[in-house]
Design a protein around this motif. Structure first.
Motif, PDB file in Angstrom:
ATOM      1  N   ILE A   1      55.586  44.247  47.933  1.00  0.00           N
ATOM      2  CA  ILE A   1      54.345  44.273  48.725  1.00  0.00           C
ATOM      3  C   ILE A   1      53.528  45.523  48.390  1.00  0.00           C
ATOM      4  N   VAL A   2      54.209  46.682  48.310  1.00  0.00           N
ATOM      5  CA  VAL A   2      53.516  47.925  47.981  1.00  0.00           C
ATOM      6  C   VAL A   2      52.955  47.868  46.565  1.00  0.00           C
ATOM      7  N   LEU A   3      53.759  47.357  45.615  1.00  0.00           N
ATOM      8  CA  LEU A   3      53.330  47.273  44.217  1.00  0.00           C
ATOM      9  C   LEU A   3      52.130  46.347  44.063  1.00  0.00           C
ATOM     10  N   ASN A   4      52.169  45.214  44.733  1.00  0.00           N
ATOM     11  CA  ASN A   4      51.080  44.239  44.658  1.00  0.00           C
ATOM     12  C   ASN A   4      49.791  44.826  45.234  1.00  0.00           C
ATOM     13  N   LYS A   5      49.899  45.483  46.383  1.00  0.00           N
ATOM     14  CA  LYS A   5      48.725  46.105  47.015  1.00  0.00           C
ATOM     15  C   LYS A   5      48.174  47.217  46.130  1.00  0.00           C
ATOM     16  N   MET A   6      49.055  48.051  45.586  1.00  0.00           N
ATOM     17  CA  MET A   6      48.626  49.167  44.749  1.00  0.00           C
ATOM     18  C   MET A   6      47.862  48.674  43.529  1.00  0.00           C
ATOM     19  N   CYS A   7      48.420  47.691  42.842  1.00  0.00           N
ATOM     20  CA  CYS A   7      47.775  47.175  41.632  1.00  0.00           C
ATOM     21  C   CYS A   7      46.444  46.519  41.952  1.00  0.00           C
ATOM     22  N   THR A   8      46.399  45.744  43.026  1.00  0.00           N
ATOM     23  CA  THR A   8      45.156  45.061  43.408  1.00  0.00           C
ATOM     24  C   THR A   8      44.062  46.068  43.745  1.00  0.00           C
ATOM     25  N   VAL A   9      44.409  47.061  44.558  1.00  0.00           N
ATOM     26  CA  VAL A   9      43.416  48.055  44.987  1.00  0.00           C
ATOM     27  C   VAL A   9      42.897  48.862  43.804  1.00  0.00           C
ATOM     28  N   PHE A  10      43.810  49.377  42.977  1.00  0.00           N
ATOM     29  CA  PHE A  10      43.369  50.307  41.933  1.00  0.00           C
ATOM     30  C   PHE A  10      42.803  49.608  40.695  1.00  0.00           C
ATOM     31  N   ILE A  11      43.300  48.438  40.344  1.00  0.00           N
ATOM     32  CA  ILE A  11      42.760  47.746  39.162  1.00  0.00           C
ATOM     33  C   ILE A  11      41.392  47.155  39.454  1.00  0.00           C
ATOM     34  N   PHE A  12      41.277  46.487  40.599  1.00  0.00           N
ATOM     35  CA  PHE A  12      40.054  45.732  40.870  1.00  0.00           C
ATOM     36  C   PHE A  12      39.068  46.479  41.789  1.00  0.00           C
ATOM     37  N   ASP A  13      39.565  47.029  42.895  1.00  0.00           N
ATOM     38  CA  ASP A  13      38.659  47.660  43.856  1.00  0.00           C
ATOM     39  C   ASP A  13      38.179  49.033  43.387  1.00  0.00           C
ATOM     40  N   VAL A  14      39.059  49.831  42.795  1.00  0.00           N
ATOM     41  CA  VAL A  14      38.713  51.199  42.415  1.00  0.00           C
ATOM     42  C   VAL A  14      38.188  51.269  40.981  1.00  0.00           C
ATOM     43  N   LEU A  15      38.968  50.774  40.020  1.00  0.00           N
ATOM     44  CA  LEU A  15      38.508  50.801  38.626  1.00  0.00           C
ATOM     45  C   LEU A  15      37.404  49.782  38.365  1.00  0.00           C
ATOM     46  N   GLY A  16      37.272  48.785  39.236  1.00  0.00           N
ATOM     47  CA  GLY A  16      36.177  47.824  39.103  1.00  0.00           C
ATOM     48  C   GLY A  16      36.340  46.870  37.943  1.00  0.00           C
ATOM     49  N   LEU A  17      37.581  46.597  37.549  1.00  0.00           N
ATOM     50  CA  LEU A  17      37.831  45.662  36.453  1.00  0.00           C
ATOM     51  C   LEU A  17      37.897  44.240  36.996  1.00  0.00           C
ATOM     52  N   LYS A  18      37.718  43.276  36.144  1.00  0.00           N
ATOM     53  CA  LYS A  18      37.832  41.872  36.545  1.00  0.00           C
ATOM     54  C   LYS A  18      38.334  41.052  35.365  1.00  0.00           C
ATOM     55  N   ASP A  19      38.872  39.884  35.682  1.00  0.00           N
ATOM     56  CA  ASP A  19      39.416  38.983  34.662  1.00  0.00           C
ATOM     57  C   ASP A  19      38.278  38.122  34.118  1.00  0.00           C
ATOM     58  N   GLU A  20      37.749  38.499  32.971  1.00  0.00           N
ATOM     59  CA  GLU A  20      36.642  37.736  32.378  1.00  0.00           C
ATOM     60  C   GLU A  20      37.091  36.349  31.948  1.00  0.00           C
ATOM     61  N   GLY A  21      38.368  36.215  31.587  1.00  0.00           N
ATOM     62  CA  GLY A  21      38.881  34.910  31.179  1.00  0.00           C
ATOM     63  C   GLY A  21      38.802  33.902  32.306  1.00  0.00           C
ATOM     64  N   ALA A  22      39.105  34.360  33.523  1.00  0.00           N
ATOM     65  CA  ALA A  22      39.026  33.465  34.676  1.00  0.00           C
ATOM     66  C   ALA A  22      37.599  33.000  34.905  1.00  0.00           C
ATOM     67  N   GLU A  23      36.647  33.911  34.720  1.00  0.00           N
ATOM     68  CA  GLU A  23      35.232  33.537  34.867  1.00  0.00           C
ATOM     69  C   GLU A  23      34.821  32.537  33.805  1.00  0.00           C
ATOM     70  N   ASN A  24      35.287  32.767  32.573  1.00  0.00           N
ATOM     71  CA  ASN A  24      34.951  31.848  31.479  1.00  0.00           C
ATOM     72  C   ASN A  24      35.536  30.469  31.727  1.00  0.00           C
ATOM     73  N   ASN A  25      36.771  30.421  32.280  1.00  0.00           N
ATOM     74  CA  ASN A  25      37.399  29.137  32.573  1.00  0.00           C
ATOM     75  C   ASN A  25      36.630  28.395  33.664  1.00  0.00           C
ATOM     76  N   GLU A  26      36.176  29.141  34.654  1.00  0.00           N
ATOM     77  CA  GLU A  26      35.393  28.532  35.735  1.00  0.00           C
ATOM     78  C   GLU A  26      34.076  27.974  35.201  1.00  0.00           C
ATOM     79  N   LEU A  27      33.435  28.735  34.310  1.00  0.00           N
ATOM     80  CA  LEU A  27      32.181  28.279  33.710  1.00  0.00           C
ATOM     81  C   LEU A  27      32.413  27.044  32.856  1.00  0.00           C
ATOM     82  N   ALA A  28      33.513  27.060  32.082  1.00  0.00           N
ATOM     83  CA  ALA A  28      33.829  25.910  31.237  1.00  0.00           C
ATOM     84  C   ALA A  28      34.035  24.657  32.088  1.00  0.00           C
ATOM     85  N   GLY A  29      34.674  24.835  33.246  1.00  0.00           N
ATOM     86  CA  GLY A  29      34.888  23.697  34.138  1.00  0.00           C
ATOM     87  C   GLY A  29      33.576  23.134  34.647  1.00  0.00           C
TER      88      GLY A  29
END
Length: 488
Positions: free
Chosen positions: A412-440
């Motif tokens: 739980i701690v590891l999941n929260k830490m990674c989610t907060v710092f990768i996406f909320d703080v560093l502001g990164l996102k999965d471009e592949g997921a966006e591309n897949n959504e667009l392709a759909g």
């Protein structure tokens, strides 16, 4: 948060404990773009860096008012209040109105910022929208005796100001040294002193972007806009003012002088500046032939680029250097950064599939989380944060491989830490997921067009759509429940 946040203050040249004036409110002002041309990568690095600052302050629970201005008037070629107006010059070249230039490049700037996944500021004021505020500020500076008017132009009196306040404090330079580095005043120069700068500039009749003022028709100097807008939205003294280090010596030094002369108080508690960009060790510039634009970077269209680079790969690359460090672009570094980013994302996607045990055999996850906060609390040290996140990657991969085990509490701690710092703080996102959504969405449109062709008995068009998709290895199947598709 138990540990204090330390911020490097350019004004004092040391790290200081961050103590906002009115917690939990934080006032953050960043000098925005001058919108007469495409935004360059040096600007992007600055805005990505302060997006990190904004995101982390919000993650700590601060209520941040982030103000980033748009310079759309009063900007001349050079910093000596002389030369052509850049907006008017660009408008003449493209045969359009100056405000069309403003609109075009403002939209372009916003598009680039969206691709870099930066959060929009709380307020984005424009210079042309705050002419009245600038005029009122100039009037106060005149009343206080720190400016003078000559033939419709109002100049700031640096030497008079410096008798009471340290003019060169931001760059730690003495007034005598600054004067020695400027040219002699010519016989026709209206200024009293070499360092004096224009607060308001008299406009010739043919000048398009001009406004009425107590001193006649004219337009504001470059520096006054930020002083006027920051004080309007953040107060006479606010917490953080940021920008590129190229703004220290002139723009920010003059901002301090104007605000102090107007309000008799220091305008900013913490000055923050990002460092410059280089390409293969050489400072990035048009004259050096290495000044590529974000669009060229994303398309791989510049001669110095071996391939196209994704916006998130470039953002991750920028964040791997501390904002106060020089950032050197090279194909090798960019490609290594893209691989690292994909490794980080791939490991994060394994989190939901990790098995849980009664106890952990791995390192203390709570301690690792604390290290992530400690890195960011040390003047927003994103490179150290990323190093800790790759320790999380090692743990995730080890648990997935069965060489380590992880308790549910630590997961739980590891999941929260990674989610907060990768996406909320560093502001990164999965471009592949966006591309897949667009392709759909695109495939849904194609299948709808095919169904409409079948409905009107245009079977030739329907079969052509099916056959062309098959050439792209996309297989469609019709059934009584509808049409489905898959990649073969």
């Amino acid at each position: 948060m138990t540990e204090p946040l330390f911020v490097y203050n350019t004004l004092t040249r040391k790290k200081e404990i961050f103590q906002p004036l009115n917690p939990p409110f934080v006032g953050l002002y960043v000098c925005g773009p001058t919108v007469y041309s495409d935004v360059h990568l040096g600007n992007c690095r600055t805005f990505v860096s302060f997006d990190l600052v904004y995101r982390y302050l919000c993650a700590l629970g601060y209520k941040v008012r982030y103000v980033r201005n748009i310079t759309d008037a009063g900007h001349l070629e050079g910093d000596r209040d002389e030369g052509d107006d850049k907006f008017a010059k660009k408008a003449r070249l493209e045969q359009v109105e100056p405000m069309e230039i403003v609109q075009k490049y403002t939209l372009g700037f916003h598009e680039v910022m969206q691709r870099f996944n930066t959060l929009p500021p709380s307020i984005e004021p424009t210079a042309t929208g705050h002419i009245c505020e600038q005029i009122e500020m100039i009037k106060k500076i005149l009343e206080n005796g720190y400016a003078y008017e000559v033939n419709g132009t109002v100049y700031f009196d640096v030497e008079k100001y410096s008798k009471q306040y340290p003019y060169g404090q931001l760059t730690n330079r003495q007034l005598e040294d600054l004067i020695a580095g400027t040219r002699e005043l010519g016989g026709q120069d209206e200024k009293r002193g070499r360092l004096d700068f224009a607060l308001w500039i008299h406009a010739k009749p043919e000048h398009v972007m001009r406004w009425p003022s107590p001193w006649g028709w004219g337009f504001p100097g470059w520096h006054i806009e930020c002083s006027a807008m920051s004080s309007k939205y953040l107060g006479e003294t606010f917490d953080i003012h940021g920008g590129g280090m190229d703004l220290q010596a002139t723009h920010h030094t003059n901002e301090i002088a104007q605000s102090q002369a107007c309000n008799h108080t220091s305008p900013v508690r913490y000055w923050m500046h990002t460092n410059m960009l280089t390409v293969n060790g050489v400072r990035m510039s048009k004259s050096a032939g290495n000044g590529f634009l974000p669009g060229e970077l994303f398309a791989g269209s510049h001669p110095l680029l071996e391939k196209a680079y994704s916006p998130m790969g470039v953002r991750f690359f920028m964040l791997q250097s501390h904002y106060r460090s020089t950032l050197d672009f090279s194909n090798e570094a960019l490609q290594a950064s893209e691989k690292g980013f994909q490794k980080l994302l791939s490991s994060y996607k394994l989190l939901d599939k990790l098995p849980h045990s009664a106890a952990s055999s791995t390192s203390n996850i709570t301690e690792l989380e604390q290290k992530c906060y400690a890195a960011m609390n040390d003047d927003f040290n994103s490179p150290i944060l990323i190093a800790h996140l790759f320790e999380a990657v090692r743990i995730i991969n080890s648990v997935q491989a069965g060489s380590e085990v992880l308790s549910e509490a630590d997961w739980i701690v590891l999941n929260k830490m990674c989610t907060v710092f990768i996406f909320d703080v560093l502001g990164l996102k999965d471009e592949g997921a966006e591309n897949n959504e667009l392709a759909g969405e695109v495939m849904n449109l194609v299948l709808t067009l095919r169904q409409e062709a079948k409905t009107r008995k245009d079977f030739a068009a329907s079969d052509k759509i099916r056959d062309e998709l098959q050439k792209l290895h996309i297989v469609i199947k019709d059934s009584k429940d509808g049409t489905t598709w898959s990649i073969n």
